[in-house]
Design an enzyme around this catalytic site. Structure first.
Site, PDB file in Angstrom:
ATOM      1  CG  HIS A   1     -20.187  11.951 -21.269  1.00 21.91           C
ATOM      2  ND1 HIS A   1     -19.774  10.776 -21.873  1.00 21.91           N
ATOM      3  CD2 HIS A   1     -20.745  12.701 -22.260  1.00 21.91           C
ATOM      4  CE1 HIS A   1     -20.067  10.815 -23.161  1.00 21.91           C
ATOM      5  NE2 HIS A   1     -20.652  11.969 -23.423  1.00 21.91           N
TER       6      HIS A   1
ATOM      7  CB  SER B   1     -24.976  14.496 -25.617  1.00 23.28           C
ATOM      8  OG  SER B   1     -23.696  14.548 -25.012  1.00 23.28           O
TER       9      SER B   1
END
Length: 308
Positions: free
Chosen positions: A114, A100
């Site tokens: 993101h 992530s």
């Protein structure tokens, strides 16, 4: 754990670690800064077991904060955030692997980005393990640019094209619906793609789709960085960027299932919260000036629309 499950987990782990290294190396070259590497392991006796690597660059020339984490954990019971769509697995022992990242740029004309790719496996004792994949990427501009939005969404569509014409429209809509601040009735950004609980076509197809999304990230984001990194800005743009970062914090803490999963399962808090921006501000009932670039962000970009 059976040999076949162990082998598939090893393949996913190897891919994710290589992906993390490749992305952070490319970002370090562009920024000129250095990623701090923090390898961690859960202490014996903790409910959640496992290890990971957090790579983070702070105070760079382009990125104020660029965090990219890899984690591989095992736990005795899936937390509620992971069984929302799989109630039959409530309370089952699980294994989760993922990468992530969130990159917060210094220049307000460079969007925050993101990306996340992950695999979960769970089963009750005596049953066959169930594996599924999730992830996606999304773009959060402070000053919207049509060219950037089209490029980012084109890269997302191209990554999913080999897996069926339905995937991009389906995952694009999912992203729009997921990255939505319900308490403000507002999109977080211009979206991208998002998928969860994906197991269509079995393990091999799910793993291939996850890899395609992960491998597409740099091509989706770096051209946007190159176009906007040298844009001139002043106090007004910087203050608006910090104000809009507040929305990012609100979403991650209030709505994000990944953050909730990490905290509910006893994950490593410092790594879970690497997505937070280093500086942020809130203003009471701030209203952008009519006809301004700030007002255009709300009217033209923080809306659900077809970017292609």
């Amino acid at each position: 754990m059976s040999t076949s499950v162990s082998n598939t987990t090893h393949a996913v782990r190897s891919y994710l670690q290589a992906l993390q290294l490749n992305i952070t190396q490319e970002i370090a070259v562009i920024d000129g800064g250095t990623f701090v590497v923090d390898a961690w392991e859960k202490a014996p006796g903790e409910v959640l077991q496992g290890n990971g690597i957090t790579r983070i660059l702070e105070g760079g020339s382009i990125f104020e904060r660029a965090g990219c984490g890899f984690s591989h954990v095992r736990g005795p019971a899936l937390p509620p955030s992971a069984t929302q769509h799989r109630p039959e697995l409530a309370g089952a022992p699980f294994e989760a692997l993922g990468v992530s990242l969130v990159f917060h740029p210094r220049n307000p004309y460079v969007p925050t980005v993101h990306m996340n790719v992950r695999m979960l496996s769970a089963c009750h004792p005596g049953q066959q393990p169930v594996c599924w994949f999730g992830g996606g990427m999304d773009l959060t501009p402070y000053y919207g640019q049509e060219e950037d939005a089209r490029h980012f969404h084109t890269a997302c569509r191209n990554a999913l094209q080999p897996f069926g014409d339905d995937k991009y429209p389906r995952f694009k809509q999912w992203c729009d619906e997921y990255f939505f601040l319900k308490h403000r009735n507002e999109q977080r950004g211009i979206g991208g793609i998002f998928f969860d609980d994906f197991s269509d076509g079995g393990f091999d197809n799910g793993f291939a789709l996850m890899r395609s999304v992960g491998d597409a990230f740099l091509g989706a984001y770096l051209p946007v960085v190159e176009r906007r990194r040298d844009c001139a800005y002043g106090t007004r743009e910087r203050e608006f960027q910090l104000y809009r970062r507040g929305r990012y914090v609100e979403f991650n803490l209030v709505w994000d299932r990944g953050t909730h999963f990490g905290l509910q399962s006893g994950g490593r808090t410092e790594s879970i919260l690497l997505s937070m921006p280093p500086l942020v501000s809130w203003s009471y009932q701030a209203v952008p000036e009519a006809g301004s670039a700030e007002e255009a962000l709300y009217r033209q970009f923080l809306v659900r629309r077809d970017w292609l």
